[in-house]
Design a protein around this motif. Sequence first.
Motif, short mmCIF file in Angstrom:
data_model
loop_
_atom_site.label_atom_id
_atom_site.label_comp_id
_atom_site.label_asym_id
_atom_site.label_seq_id
_atom_site.Cartn_x
_atom_site.Cartn_y
_atom_site.Cartn_z
N GLU A 182 27.54 7.00 31.36
CA GLU A 182 27.13 6.27 32.86
C GLU A 182 26.39 5.24 32.60
N LEU A 183 26.83 4.03 32.49
CA LEU A 183 25.83 2.78 32.28
C LEU A 183 25.55 2.37 33.56
N ASP A 184 24.26 2.26 33.70
CA ASP A 184 23.23 1.53 34.67
C ASP A 184 22.56 0.51 34.12
N PHE A 185 23.36 -0.80 34.20
CA PHE A 185 22.72 -1.97 33.50
C PHE A 185 21.30 -2.34 34.02
N ASP A 186 20.88 -2.10 35.19
CA ASP A 186 19.56 -2.48 35.65
C ASP A 186 18.60 -1.72 34.84
N ILE B 295 18.95 -0.13 32.18
CA ILE B 295 19.16 -0.53 30.74
C ILE B 295 18.16 -1.92 30.47
N LYS B 296 18.50 -2.61 31.66
CA LYS B 296 17.51 -3.98 31.47
C LYS B 296 16.08 -3.72 31.56
N THR B 297 15.80 -3.15 32.34
CA THR B 297 14.39 -2.63 32.55
C THR B 297 13.75 -2.02 31.26
N THR C 235 10.24 -2.14 26.72
CA THR C 235 10.07 -1.88 25.37
C THR C 235 9.72 -3.39 24.64
N MET C 236 10.48 -4.45 24.91
CA MET C 236 9.59 -5.68 24.57
C MET C 236 8.59 -5.92 24.65
N THR C 237 7.86 -5.64 25.92
CA THR C 237 6.62 -5.87 26.42
C THR C 237 5.77 -5.12 25.69
#
Length: 163
Positions: free
Chosen positions: A135-139, A141-143, A148-150
């Motif tokens: 189940e892909l929830d792009f929002d 995944i984006k957050t 992770t980057m932060t």
Amino acid sequence: MAFLMQQMLGEKLKNMMGGGGGGGGGSSGVSTGDGKETPESKGMSREEFEEYQRQLVEEKIQRDKEFAMKKAERANLRVLLRDKYRIPQNAQDDATVQMAGDDVDVPEDLAKMVDEDEEQEEMNSSFIGRLQNMELDFDTIKTKAQSTMTDAWQVAEEKCVLM
């Protein structure tokens, strides 16, 4: 054994020795008026003829059993394939399998083919299948990627003197 040899060669030997044509009207008693075979038409005694008829019936019954079993095996395979690919069932195949009983197996060569198809299908669709089942929830995944980057950026700033 002698019965089979006489059956196979009896008529040919009789014709070769002239037993079919001369004296006593050789064609009388060869077959009845309705075309049925008689012991005389086969060149056998009554007991041999009855044994021959019994063997014919037994062979026919055996052939019919083998044919019914093969038919049930094929029907069983069709039922299994319909289950696998979610195709609507056929009542005729179900009835054929039930008539044959529980001892119906899928023939080894057909089972091997189905197994090979399943393995190939699994190999081809493993990654794609996983993607489709996720189940892909792009929002989300984006957050998650941004956090992770932060976090990685903050750890790098703390440890690195140049940043």
